[in-house]
Design an enzyme around this catalytic site. Structure first.
Site, PDB file in Angstrom:
ATOM      1  N   ASP A  84       0.827  -1.196   0.000  1.00  0.00           N
ATOM      2  CA  ASP A  84       0.000   0.000   0.000  1.00  0.00           C
ATOM      3  C   ASP A  84       0.876   1.267   0.000  1.00  0.00           C
ATOM      4  O   ASP A  84       1.721   1.440   0.864  1.00  0.00           O
ATOM      5  CB  ASP A  84      -0.892  -0.017   1.247  1.00  0.00           C
ATOM      6  CG  ASP A  84      -2.169   0.775   1.092  1.00  0.00           C
ATOM      7  OD1 ASP A  84      -2.100   1.869   0.512  1.00  0.00           O
ATOM      8  OD2 ASP A  84      -3.218   0.314   1.563  1.00  0.00           O
ATOM      9  N   THR A 105      -6.908   3.555  -2.305  1.00  0.00           N
ATOM     10  CA  THR A 105      -6.737   2.150  -1.908  1.00  0.00           C
ATOM     11  C   THR A 105      -7.831   1.227  -2.446  1.00  0.00           C
ATOM     12  O   THR A 105      -7.547   0.184  -3.030  1.00  0.00           O
ATOM     13  CB  THR A 105      -6.681   2.039  -0.373  1.00  0.00           C
ATOM     14  OG1 THR A 105      -5.540   2.767   0.095  1.00  0.00           O
ATOM     15  CG2 THR A 105      -6.559   0.589   0.072  1.00  0.00           C
ATOM     16  N   ASN A 138     -12.574   5.206  -1.853  1.00  0.00           N
ATOM     17  CA  ASN A 138     -12.733   4.442  -0.609  1.00  0.00           C
ATOM     18  C   ASN A 138     -14.142   4.665  -0.069  1.00  0.00           C
ATOM     19  O   ASN A 138     -14.805   3.744   0.392  1.00  0.00           O
ATOM     20  CB  ASN A 138     -11.689   4.876   0.419  1.00  0.00           C
ATOM     21  CG  ASN A 138     -10.270   4.546  -0.005  1.00  0.00           C
ATOM     22  OD1 ASN A 138     -10.047   3.595  -0.752  1.00  0.00           O
ATOM     23  ND2 ASN A 138      -9.312   5.332   0.446  1.00  0.00           N
ATOM     24  N   LYS A 184      -6.140  -3.803   6.419  1.00  0.00           N
ATOM     25  CA  LYS A 184      -7.333  -3.073   5.991  1.00  0.00           C
ATOM     26  C   LYS A 184      -8.379  -4.033   5.442  1.00  0.00           C
ATOM     27  O   LYS A 184      -8.055  -4.911   4.646  1.00  0.00           O
ATOM     28  CB  LYS A 184      -6.974  -2.067   4.891  1.00  0.00           C
ATOM     29  CG  LYS A 184      -6.082  -0.920   5.327  1.00  0.00           C
ATOM     30  CD  LYS A 184      -5.850   0.022   4.153  1.00  0.00           C
ATOM     31  CE  LYS A 184      -4.952   1.181   4.527  1.00  0.00           C
ATOM     32  NZ  LYS A 184      -4.718   2.093   3.378  1.00  0.00           N
ATOM     33  N   ASP A 185      -9.635  -3.821   5.818  1.00  0.00           N
ATOM     34  CA  ASP A 185     -10.701  -4.680   5.293  1.00  0.00           C
ATOM     35  C   ASP A 185     -10.767  -4.616   3.763  1.00  0.00           C
ATOM     36  O   ASP A 185     -10.849  -5.644   3.098  1.00  0.00           O
ATOM     37  CB  ASP A 185     -12.062  -4.318   5.912  1.00  0.00           C
ATOM     38  CG  ASP A 185     -12.354  -2.829   5.915  1.00  0.00           C
ATOM     39  OD1 ASP A 185     -12.360  -2.219   4.839  1.00  0.00           O
ATOM     40  OD2 ASP A 185     -12.567  -2.272   7.004  1.00  0.00           O
ATOM     41  N   ARG A 186     -10.707  -3.398   3.199  1.00  0.00           N
ATOM     42  CA  ARG A 186     -10.811  -3.282   1.740  1.00  0.00           C
ATOM     43  C   ARG A 186      -9.611  -3.893   1.028  1.00  0.00           C
ATOM     44  O   ARG A 186      -9.718  -4.346  -0.112  1.00  0.00           O
ATOM     45  CB  ARG A 186     -11.003  -1.822   1.324  1.00  0.00           C
ATOM     46  CG  ARG A 186      -9.905  -0.853   1.759  1.00  0.00           C
ATOM     47  CD  ARG A 186     -10.316   0.586   1.432  1.00  0.00           C
ATOM     48  NE  ARG A 186      -9.320   1.584   1.816  1.00  0.00           N
ATOM     49  CZ  ARG A 186      -9.251   2.166   3.005  1.00  0.00           C
ATOM     50  NH1 ARG A 186     -10.125   1.820   3.956  1.00  0.00           N
ATOM     51  NH2 ARG A 186      -8.331   3.074   3.274  1.00  0.00           N
ATOM     52  N   ASP A 216      -1.130  -0.245  -4.718  1.00  0.00           N
ATOM     53  CA  ASP A 216      -2.464   0.267  -5.051  1.00  0.00           C
ATOM     54  C   ASP A 216      -2.431   1.734  -5.469  1.00  0.00           C
ATOM     55  O   ASP A 216      -3.411   2.257  -6.004  1.00  0.00           O
ATOM     56  CB  ASP A 216      -3.426   0.073  -3.881  1.00  0.00           C
ATOM     57  CG  ASP A 216      -2.911   0.688  -2.584  1.00  0.00           C
ATOM     58  OD1 ASP A 216      -1.717   1.050  -2.508  1.00  0.00           O
ATOM     59  OD2 ASP A 216      -3.706   0.796  -1.628  1.00  0.00           O
ATOM     60  N   HIS A 217      -1.313   2.396  -5.244  1.00  0.00           N
ATOM     61  CA  HIS A 217      -1.067   3.781  -5.631  1.00  0.00           C
ATOM     62  C   HIS A 217       0.301   4.137  -5.073  1.00  0.00           C
ATOM     63  O   HIS A 217       0.890   3.360  -4.312  1.00  0.00           O
ATOM     64  CB  HIS A 217      -2.127   4.749  -5.057  1.00  0.00           C
ATOM     65  CG  HIS A 217      -2.320   4.618  -3.574  1.00  0.00           C
ATOM     66  ND1 HIS A 217      -1.410   5.105  -2.645  1.00  0.00           N
ATOM     67  CD2 HIS A 217      -3.296   4.025  -2.845  1.00  0.00           C
ATOM     68  CE1 HIS A 217      -1.834   4.836  -1.428  1.00  0.00           C
ATOM     69  NE2 HIS A 217      -2.972   4.164  -1.518  1.00  0.00           N
ATOM     70  N   HIS A 246      -2.212  10.986  -1.617  1.00  0.00           N
ATOM     71  CA  HIS A 246      -2.265  10.471  -2.990  1.00  0.00           C
ATOM     72  C   HIS A 246      -3.661  10.659  -3.546  1.00  0.00           C
ATOM     73  O   HIS A 246      -4.553  11.136  -2.846  1.00  0.00           O
ATOM     74  CB  HIS A 246      -1.889   8.989  -3.003  1.00  0.00           C
ATOM     75  CG  HIS A 246      -2.656   8.198  -1.977  1.00  0.00           C
ATOM     76  ND1 HIS A 246      -3.896   7.662  -2.221  1.00  0.00           N
ATOM     77  CD2 HIS A 246      -2.369   7.893  -0.682  1.00  0.00           C
ATOM     78  CE1 HIS A 246      -4.338   7.043  -1.134  1.00  0.00           C
ATOM     79  NE2 HIS A 246      -3.438   7.175  -0.175  1.00  0.00           N
TER      80      HIS A 246
END
Length: 546
Positions: A39, A80, A101, A162-164, A353-354, A487
């Protein structure tokens, strides 16, 4: 034995068909595919910290596998949720629907969270933090397609703090996704979307691997004086932790814990990544991944790198130490894969993811154009414009993710044309300080862009979910505190991320040819010989496959 001309011709044709069939026979599939997302990892973390890495982590992937050096996100926004979704679906928010998000839902008139789902219940905690699922993701992931291909026999497990970061990669058909519940609990949880109770191995991990052991002193792995690849430890550009006067090493985590969200403090330290690695290794064994010829998928997202970047910035000693320690965690993880699955029986890719921008205050100090947006001033000026132009103060329902959502019912009731209101706002905002570009939903829907920021905006624009007006700020101008990084833009500091492949079926080499994040899922799908995710727009990277 004599053959007629016809018979000989038939034999030749039969032999030719047999050779063709043999050439087209699918190659053996890896027993396990491991997708790793780091991440907020900028590409230059590979090169900046290269001399600090050992041979078993990042360098192993580069030396044994394939390095795509010019890999970019091909849409805006670089957040994310959208990032994890795009990596695994092979498409962009325009199609998979994860436009942020959080975003404003125009139907129910309120903000929603990309993974939030009140129709499911928490598993492993009484808190609502387990009420999560992938139900807002509109397309399949390659993990979904692998499940379909294997008649649901190939497993999929998602892991992240993180859940996502656990849910989006694993997709709709995952056997499980696990994320971390901090605060005063410090344990791994899930939701009833996947299961009604935690497996024995997860309960054992929560009981036997007390996260208290990670609440130790965080000091630099090597002598801090050797960390020449990052800025001064004491500076004006970092946030730090409550209860500590300066954002400088060392950090006594057991002392700082109570002032910084309990076990949540681990998320913002290098030890959060160690916790993820330990749990991923436990998942390998607990789920018996890669133990037969039916391909399994394990998705692992290292989230602490993002929390640390937001807090301390991309040029901090804390970031450098985090990546040095992550390199050690990756080495442990790869050794576990060697032992559990077997060398050349698994395929790994690693990306992000970024990325993230340098702290604008730091950029200003070295005379690079950068700064902070005055949102309060902009809001006051814009509200006055709306009152003066349309004689109404309630035509805007929501402003979020650099988008303006209009009250379409009110506009219609006033006899106004939606397109006219959108264009009036575009023409107003483009004159504001540090606004670089403004586009309307009408333009996004009627004009096809093939390059530049405009094309990135269009690939991130979902007609059903996105707003009426999209705003792009000047490079390195952000809405954020004056310490730490963030970001979300389409500039290269946010889009340029690593892409490494190694293991079964992967060639050895590197390229500076431009690749895009949406190419990953088609590449893995081609390797597995399965259908591409149903919304995929990327292309397989043939030069990566051996």
């Amino acid at each position: 034995m004599k053959y007629t001309t016809l018979t000989l011709l038939g034999l030749i044709l039969m032999m030719s068909c047999k050779v063709k069939e043999e050439k087209q026979a699918p190659s053996s599939r890896p027993k396990l595919v491991v997708g790793i997302v780091v991440d907020q990892m900028r590409y230059d973390y590979l090169t900046r910290f290269y001399n600090k890495y050992g041979d078993g982590g990042f360098k192993r992937m580069m030396n044994e596998g394939f390095n795509c050096k010019n890999n970019h996100y091909n849409y805006i926004p670089t957040y994310t949720g959208p990032g994890h979704a795009s990596i695994y679906t092979g498409t962009t928010p325009k199609y998979h629907g994860i436009i942020g998000n959080n975003w404003y839902d125009k139907t129910i008139k309120q903000s929603v969270y990309c993974a939030g789902d009140t129709s499911v219940q928490s598993v492993g905690t009484l808190e609502k933090s387990g009420q999560m699922s992938p139900h807002r993701l509109k397309t399949t992931t390659f993990a979904d397609e692998n499940r379909l291909f294997t008649q649901m026999q190939g497993k999929t497990i998602g892991v992240s703090i993180k859940d996502r970061g656990a849910i989006m990669p694993a997709g709709h058909t995952a056997n499980a996704a696990y994320w971390f519940q901090g605060k005063d609990e410090g344990k791994w949880i899930s939701s009833t979307y996947y299961m009604n109770e935690l497996p024995v191995w997860v309960n054992d991990f929560n009981a036997e691997h007390s996260v208290s052991k990670y609440l130790t002193e965080w000091n630099t792995f090597y002598d801090i004086e050797t960390y020449a690849e990052s800025g001064d430890d004491l500076n004006d550009f970092e946030g730090g932790f409550k209860g500590k006067e300066t954002a400088t090493f060392p950090y006594q985590l057991d002392v700082l814990k109570d002032s910084n969200g309990g076990y949540d403090i681990l998320k913002s330290t290098a030890y959060g990544n160690s916790l993820i690695a330990d749990f991923a290794i436990a998942a390998l064994k607990g789920e018996q991944l890669g133990q037969d010829d039916i391909t399994d998928v394990l998705t692992v997202s290292f989230s602490s790198t993002d929390y640390i970047g937001h807090n301390f910035g991309v040029n901090s000693k804390e970031i450098e130490d985090t990546y040095i320690r992550l390199d050690k965690d990756l080495e442990r993880f790869f050794q576990a894969l060697d032992a559990q699955v077997g060398k050349n029986n698994y395929t790994v890719f690693l990306t992000a993811d970024h990325a993230a921008v340098n702290v604008p205050a730091y950029l200003q100090s070295v005379k690079i154009p950068a700064g902070y947006l005055d949102n309060a001033k902009t809001r006051t000026k814009f509200n006055a414009f709306m009152e003066q132009t349309f004689k109404a103060s309630d035509l805007v329902e929501n402003v979020s993710n650099n988008q303006i959502f209009l009250n379409r019912e009110k506009i219609k009731a006033m006899g106004l044309e939606l397109e006219d209101v959108q264009e009036a706002i575009v023409n107003e905002l483009i004159a504001y300080d540090h606004v670089d570009k403004v586009y309307s939903a009408t333009t996004m829907g009627t004009t096809e862009f093939s390059e530049g920021i405009e094309a990135l905006l269009q690939r991130g624009y979902n007609q059903k979910r996105s707003g009426d007006v999209i705003v792009v700020s000047d490079p390195a101008y952000i809405s954020y505190p004056k310490t730490g990084s963030t970001h979300g833009s389409g500039f290269s500091y946010d889009t340029h991320v690593p892409l490494l492949f190694f293991g079964h079926g992967i060639a050895h080499g590197e390229t500076i040819k431009k690749t895009e994040i949406t190419d990953i899922a088609p590449t893995i799908s081609a390797l597995l010989g399965i259908n591409f995710p149903n919304g995929a727009i990327g292309q397989p990277l043939e030069f990566v496959l051996n």
